[in-house]
Design a protein around this motif. Sequence first.
Motif, mmCIF file in Angstrom:
data_model
loop_
_atom_site.group_PDB
_atom_site.id
_atom_site.type_symbol
_atom_site.label_atom_id
_atom_site.label_comp_id
_atom_site.label_asym_id
_atom_site.label_seq_id
_atom_site.Cartn_x
_atom_site.Cartn_y
_atom_site.Cartn_z
ATOM 1 N N LYS A 151 -0.861 -4.523 -2.563
ATOM 2 C CA LYS A 151 -0.200 -5.838 -2.485
ATOM 3 C C LYS A 151 0.080 -6.404 -3.865
ATOM 4 O O LYS A 151 1.040 -7.150 -4.056
ATOM 5 C CB LYS A 151 -1.079 -6.804 -1.683
ATOM 6 N N ASP B 11 6.250 -5.631 -1.804
ATOM 7 C CA ASP B 11 7.086 -5.390 -0.625
ATOM 8 C C ASP B 11 6.561 -4.281 0.267
ATOM 9 O O ASP B 11 7.164 -3.961 1.290
ATOM 10 C CB ASP B 11 8.522 -5.034 -1.069
ATOM 11 N N CYS B 12 5.443 -3.669 -0.104
ATOM 12 C CA CYS B 12 4.869 -2.580 0.693
ATOM 13 C C CYS B 12 4.003 -3.173 1.807
ATOM 14 O O CYS B 12 2.967 -3.773 1.540
ATOM 15 C CB CYS B 12 4.037 -1.647 -0.181
ATOM 16 N N ASP B 13 4.435 -3.002 3.048
ATOM 17 C CA ASP B 13 3.653 -3.478 4.196
ATOM 18 C C ASP B 13 3.327 -2.328 5.144
ATOM 19 O O ASP B 13 3.131 -2.512 6.335
ATOM 20 C CB ASP B 13 4.416 -4.582 4.933
ATOM 21 N N GLY C 121 5.363 -12.691 8.290
ATOM 22 C CA GLY C 121 4.606 -12.697 7.048
ATOM 23 C C GLY C 121 3.512 -13.738 6.968
ATOM 24 O O GLY C 121 2.797 -13.806 5.965
ATOM 25 N N ASP D 42 11.791 2.242 -0.682
ATOM 26 C CA ASP D 42 12.546 1.168 -1.333
ATOM 27 C C ASP D 42 11.635 0.248 -2.128
ATOM 28 O O ASP D 42 12.019 -0.260 -3.183
ATOM 29 C CB ASP D 42 13.303 0.344 -0.277
ATOM 30 N N TRP D 43 10.414 0.020 -1.628
ATOM 31 C CA TRP D 43 9.526 -0.905 -2.345
ATOM 32 C C TRP D 43 9.117 -0.360 -3.705
ATOM 33 O O TRP D 43 8.774 -1.123 -4.595
ATOM 34 C CB TRP D 43 8.316 -1.300 -1.501
ATOM 35 N N LYS E 145 12.271 -1.042 -5.983
ATOM 36 C CA LYS E 145 12.293 -2.448 -6.390
ATOM 37 C C LYS E 145 11.310 -2.701 -7.515
ATOM 38 O O LYS E 145 11.573 -3.450 -8.445
ATOM 39 C CB LYS E 145 11.968 -3.342 -5.186
ATOM 40 N N LYS E 146 10.156 -2.071 -7.423
ATOM 41 C CA LYS E 146 9.127 -2.229 -8.460
ATOM 42 C C LYS E 146 9.659 -1.749 -9.812
ATOM 43 O O LYS E 146 9.524 -2.420 -10.830
ATOM 44 C CB LYS E 146 7.884 -1.430 -8.047
#
Length: 591
Positions: free
Chosen positions: A261, A266-268, A370, A574-575, A578-579
């Motif tokens: 986190k 964005d990693c869920d 969320g 994708d997360w 983005k990082k």
Amino acid sequence: MNCSSVIKKLWCVHKQLILLLTPLIFLPLLFTLPEKEGKCLYVVLLMATFWCTEALPLAVTAMLPVCLFPTLGILPSKKVCPQYFLETNFLFLSGLIMASSIEEWGLHRRIALKVLGIVGVKPAWLILGMMMTSSFLSMWLSNTATTAMMLPIANAILESLFGDLETLKEKFFYSFPGQSSVKLHSLPLVASEKQSLSAENGADVTDSSDLWSADELQSESRYQLNVWKGFLICIPYAASIGGTATLTGTAPNLILIGQLKSYFPDCDVINFGSWFAFAFPLMLLFLFMGWLWISFLYGGLNTRLCFKTNDRRSQAEARARALILEDYRRLGPIKFAEGAISFFFVLFAVLLFTRDPKFVTGWSVLFKKGYVSDAVTGVIIVSILFFFPSEKPSLRWWSDPEAPKRPYVPLLSWKKAQDSVPWNIILLLGGGFAMAKACEESGLASWMGGHLQPMAQVPPAAAVMLITAFLACFTEFASNTATIIIFLPVIAEMALGASVNPLYFMIPATVGCSYAFMLPVSTPPNSIAFASGHLMVKDMVKTGIVMNILGVLSVALAMNTWGVAMFDLNTYPDWCAKKISCAFRTNITCK
């Protein structure tokens, strides 16, 4: 003064020397590396050294970021302090409170005796029952509490099977004239355990060993001593394996979710349900392989597993079964409090599993996206425990003037919860999250990732095995929590540098930190089993080295089969992109 005397004196003050010399040894880092990265690496190495050597208590070392990061200009205190109570810590706290309520009403003991009564009393089946029970309890209780509870039960069953341990050793050494036996102490039973596990059923056992020849006596005694070792060693191993199956089962799992986190907001992908769906089959696989190895090594696997016999061993097994059934009978019918705890425990687990299991729609869609996390679920359930009655409510109590006027007792009191929660572990988690946050914000993580580019040449499948094996070996000498705190940021950057899904490296690293089987000092459960006096270091090394190999192979199999399917590990998420994009933009801005 001779050399040995000087060494002994130095050892007496070795922790103080470490505290004084370590900051001086790492001081050049402040002047040879880029400013912020060098300062952050200085603190990380300082904390890593203190954690590995325990020069300071682990929790005290975990609080160092609160004073060092702000004073060195790495991270302001308003960003450091909140890391000590993230939602991950609340999930961990709720799990610990639920565990304390289970212990308060003895539900764990009822579960243990029921499972042992079902699996049978042949040594291999009993070892399996011990491992199954220990691993299941360890998913919810701490590994240490599980081991401390199961070992006295195992000891009582073994005494009903084979008699007193000291007598058994005398029989074994009887056929070795002139050989002196080493004095070992059997595992002591706590007073309450002695009362509840008293071997009344086996008190009238007649010793038929005088009818045996010396060779038969030696062979049978060796077999019984080996089975005793198998019982003692399987419980801490199963507790360590079982803790990996749930997010709240062991601290490294929570550090993984917390650092994900922090690094990848964005990693869920990973939550309680998805982790359980991945880790529970892995636990079952490793538990089965571990059972086969321990049973093979300590004499439990033989033809008697499948065929009924009527020999001395069968008579001893019948006495052990009677002891288990009698002890379960003494518990009486399930009390209202036990039933209530069982209900809330099942509700706790079901709600966590179904909140957002990923493969189906979870109940969290009923709320704003969320807003509801696993921590919210856990705190809701455990809060009920503090006011739900421990005795069955009755309307007649209000109208009956003769009814006893006892004070209202809830299922759990705050004093019990406060005494049961290991607050030092919560501080340790917070220290790990603070360190991860500083590594990210100072740019140290990216700097280390750049220097790990050569690792990108290693095939990812081989890297998984190397990472698991390395951390499983490293954690033999250091706390598993401290180990994962130190290495997880490095492993995340290694994955980014190799353009691999970070979960492909981070999950094996996390699980591997719980696979410490070779030394008594590796984990508290190992130490408790070793304290029985019947196990020797060579027994743990001989058993543990194969367990480590089996663990590495199990993790590699899990990651490359159902792990790939569950977490889509073959694609670069994708997360991650983005990082990297955010880091690139930050770098350009700084320049």
